[in-house]
Design an enzyme around this catalytic site. Sequence first.
Site, PDB file in Angstrom:
ATOM      1  N   GLU A 383       0.836  -1.211   0.000  1.00  0.00           N
ATOM      2  CA  GLU A 383       0.000   0.000   0.000  1.00  0.00           C
ATOM      3  C   GLU A 383       0.868   1.259   0.000  1.00  0.00           C
ATOM      4  O   GLU A 383       0.553   2.246   0.681  1.00  0.00           O
ATOM      5  CB  GLU A 383      -0.935   0.022   1.220  1.00  0.00           C
TER       6      GLU A 383
HETATM    7  C1  LIG Z   1       2.211  -9.793   1.695  1.00  0.00           C
HETATM    8  C2  LIG Z   1       1.943  -8.849   0.566  1.00  0.00           C
HETATM    9  C3  LIG Z   1       0.641  -8.587   0.171  1.00  0.00           C
HETATM   10  C4  LIG Z   1       0.380  -7.757  -0.913  1.00  0.00           C
HETATM   11  N1  LIG Z   1      -0.925  -7.571  -1.341  1.00  0.00           N
HETATM   12  C5  LIG Z   1      -1.158  -6.895  -2.501  1.00  0.00           C
HETATM   13  C6  LIG Z   1      -2.476  -6.835  -3.052  1.00  0.00           C
HETATM   14  O1  LIG Z   1      -3.449  -7.329  -2.472  1.00  0.00           O
HETATM   15  N2  LIG Z   1      -2.650  -6.222  -4.253  1.00  0.00           N
HETATM   16  C7  LIG Z   1      -1.607  -5.658  -4.940  1.00  0.00           C
HETATM   17  O2  LIG Z   1      -1.839  -5.147  -6.032  1.00  0.00           O
HETATM   18  N3  LIG Z   1      -0.353  -5.688  -4.428  1.00  0.00           N
HETATM   19  C8  LIG Z   1      -0.096  -6.295  -3.238  1.00  0.00           C
HETATM   20  N4  LIG Z   1       1.188  -6.362  -2.725  1.00  0.00           N
HETATM   21  C9  LIG Z   1       2.262  -5.749  -3.470  1.00  0.00           C
HETATM   22  C10 LIG Z   1       2.743  -4.436  -2.888  1.00  0.00           C
HETATM   23  O3  LIG Z   1       1.796  -3.434  -3.040  1.00  0.00           O
HETATM   24  C11 LIG Z   1       4.084  -4.101  -3.552  1.00  0.00           C
HETATM   25  O4  LIG Z   1       5.014  -4.999  -3.001  1.00  0.00           O
HETATM   26  C12 LIG Z   1       4.514  -2.672  -3.330  1.00  0.00           C
HETATM   27  O5  LIG Z   1       3.757  -1.801  -4.119  1.00  0.00           O
HETATM   28  C13 LIG Z   1       6.001  -2.443  -3.664  1.00  0.00           C
HETATM   29  O6  LIG Z   1       6.313  -2.949  -4.930  1.00  0.00           O
HETATM   30  P1  LIG Z   1       7.531  -3.979  -5.111  1.00  0.00           P
HETATM   31  O7  LIG Z   1       7.452  -4.989  -4.054  1.00  0.00           O
HETATM   32  O8  LIG Z   1       7.512  -4.432  -6.519  1.00  0.00           O
HETATM   33  O9  LIG Z   1       8.837  -3.155  -4.831  1.00  0.00           O
HETATM   34  P2  LIG Z   1       9.582  -2.188  -5.877  1.00  0.00           P
HETATM   35  O10 LIG Z   1       8.622  -1.228  -6.468  1.00  0.00           O
HETATM   36  O11 LIG Z   1      10.430  -2.994  -6.782  1.00  0.00           O
HETATM   37  O12 LIG Z   1      10.527  -1.389  -4.866  1.00  0.00           O
HETATM   38  C14 LIG Z   1      11.714  -1.945  -4.286  1.00  0.00           C
HETATM   39  C15 LIG Z   1      12.352  -0.854  -3.421  1.00  0.00           C
HETATM   40  O13 LIG Z   1      12.682   0.278  -4.231  1.00  0.00           O
HETATM   41  C16 LIG Z   1      12.038   1.440  -3.716  1.00  0.00           C
HETATM   42  N5  LIG Z   1      11.632   2.320  -4.821  1.00  0.00           N
HETATM   43  C17 LIG Z   1      10.888   1.999  -5.917  1.00  0.00           C
HETATM   44  N6  LIG Z   1      10.694   3.084  -6.676  1.00  0.00           N
HETATM   45  C18 LIG Z   1      11.298   4.122  -6.041  1.00  0.00           C
HETATM   46  C19 LIG Z   1      11.465   5.518  -6.303  1.00  0.00           C
HETATM   47  N7  LIG Z   1      10.926   6.096  -7.370  1.00  0.00           N
HETATM   48  N8  LIG Z   1      12.155   6.261  -5.418  1.00  0.00           N
HETATM   49  C20 LIG Z   1      12.683   5.707  -4.303  1.00  0.00           C
HETATM   50  N9  LIG Z   1      12.581   4.411  -4.005  1.00  0.00           N
HETATM   51  C21 LIG Z   1      11.898   3.621  -4.850  1.00  0.00           C
HETATM   52  C22 LIG Z   1      10.810   0.924  -2.951  1.00  0.00           C
HETATM   53  O14 LIG Z   1      10.362   1.850  -2.006  1.00  0.00           O
HETATM   54  C23 LIG Z   1      11.385  -0.356  -2.339  1.00  0.00           C
HETATM   55  O15 LIG Z   1      12.112  -0.047  -1.182  1.00  0.00           O
HETATM   56  C24 LIG Z   1       1.463  -7.136  -1.598  1.00  0.00           C
HETATM   57  C25 LIG Z   1       2.783  -7.360  -1.165  1.00  0.00           C
HETATM   58  C26 LIG Z   1       3.029  -8.199  -0.101  1.00  0.00           C
HETATM   59  C27 LIG Z   1       4.451  -8.450   0.310  1.00  0.00           C
END
Ligand SMILES: Cc1cc2nc3c(=O)[nH]c(=O)nc-3n(C[C@H](O)[C@H](O)[C@H](O)COP(=O)(O)OP(=O)(O)OC[C@H]3O[C@@H](n4cnc5c(N)ncnc54)[C@H](O)[C@@H]3O)c2cc1C
Length: 406
Positions: A383
């Site tokens: 989120e």
């Molecule tokens: C248990 C669990 C339940 C979930 N449930 C849902 C769900 O129901 N529906 C859904 O759609 N998603 C869900 N998610 C996904 C979640 O919303 C994403 O994991 C989240 O949006 C972050 O994306 P990512 O994990 O791909 O990390 P990434 O976007 O790859 O980010 C990796 C790191 O880089 C940083 N980063 C990325 N871009 C930038 C930037 N521009 N500037 C600075 N830092 C940056 C991030 O903050 C993070 O620290 C869930 C995740 C988990 C673990």
Amino acid sequence: MLRQDEFTTLSKMSFDVSEEQAIVLGQVDEICKEIRPIEDRCYLERRINDKVKPMFAKAHLLGLPVSRKYGDGQGADMVTYSLAIERIGREGTGMRTFFSVHMALGEMTIQHWGTEEQKGRFLTPATKGESIFAFGLTEPSAGSDPASLRTTFEEKGGRFVLTGQKMWISLGSTAKHVLIFAYPKGRREGMCAFVVDSSSPGFRAEMIKHKLGLPTSDTSTIYLDGVEASKEDMLGPPGKGMSVALSGLMNGRLSVAAGCVGVIQDCLDESVKYARVRVQHGKPIAGHQLVQRHVGLMSMNLEAAKLLLLKAAFTKQKYEEDPTNRALLEETDAAVTKAKYFAANASFDAANRAVQVFGANGYTFESRPARHLADTRVTMIYEGANEILEQKMALGSLGKEFAAYS
Ligand SMILES: Cc1cc2nc3c(=O)[nH]c(=O)nc-3n(C[C@H](O)[C@H](O)[C@H](O)COP(=O)(O)OP(=O)(O)OC[C@H]3O[C@@H](n4cnc5c(N)ncnc54)[C@H](O)[C@@H]3O)c2cc1C
């Protein structure tokens, strides 16, 4: 200079729980107490707690934020809703995630964007637990940047055909209806939102194993291989999928903030209980000043997180009553972001401190602090990851012209 009516409003600010709120919260509290031993067992056996849905449905609590016009909808305002989620949050982030996804990302988003026909068709069974929602935005290569998602749809014979993959979807294997976000095939703009039936041919979900925490909560990968949706299943106007997603995330963030306040409360309660009876160096550890520091900081963070939560919930309620007010939307978005960020980080800090107070006894999943430590970590990722929210908060002061990305 404040106007007279503003003075009056300020002086009327009250943190008391109304009679109506007390009834709802009493019901939630009762079920939470009943479900705790079941959740404990499921946690240690690392399996989904399938009693959450029937127990809350029986008490007519699965439609808390939904208008009374639909099924078991209770028409709760955002403050009552948040207080209920806070109570559920004390039971753990796995259990609370169920409500955040079903009610906030699902019900509240459909209530805001749905046509009257869609609200009747989707919300009525959802409020009774006959259908559960999931929210499919994230993909293997699209997380913090949802605009980069690759799932597509094309129109064929008057229907939409969706193809792609969604990942990390809470309730993805449990839900009957999943909100899916996709681009028109061959385009990188005009994102649309659909409510997809998980029993449709071409829909497949697979649970993700070996997660760090949330063992009682279903997190799944969803495969969409030519899944069909009707014209009536598109949620919001064509091309407005990103707006639907962002408003869903705002609902979700309020819910995460509330759940995290519950986690801090539980960590504080557990620490106080334990510190009063654990004796070392001839006295209860509650009498050692460095242990008191952990308790004191948890208690301060609890209050700060709760105040931010209440402000966010009050603001969101005002926006719900005036949904075309753009300034109110921005105010709500900012308040919800701050509440979620602070509560998520404070809940992890509280869990860490509670484990420290418990010593070795906090280093086993048989203790509540250990579970909170593993589970609440996700609230700094989902989120809106911490870094994304930090930038969002900064732009509130600096101005959008300093946005690091679009
Ligand atoms: C248990 C669990 C339940 C979930 N449930 C849902 C769900 O129901 N529906 C859904 O759609 N998603 C869900 N998610 C996904 C979640 O919303 C994403 O994991 C989240 O949006 C972050 O994306 P990512 O994990 O791909 O990390 P990434 O976007 O790859 O980010 C990796 C790191 O880089 C940083 N980063 C990325 N871009 C930038 C930037 N521009 N500037 C600075 N830092 C940056 C991030 O903050 C993070 O620290 C869930 C995740 C988990 C673990």
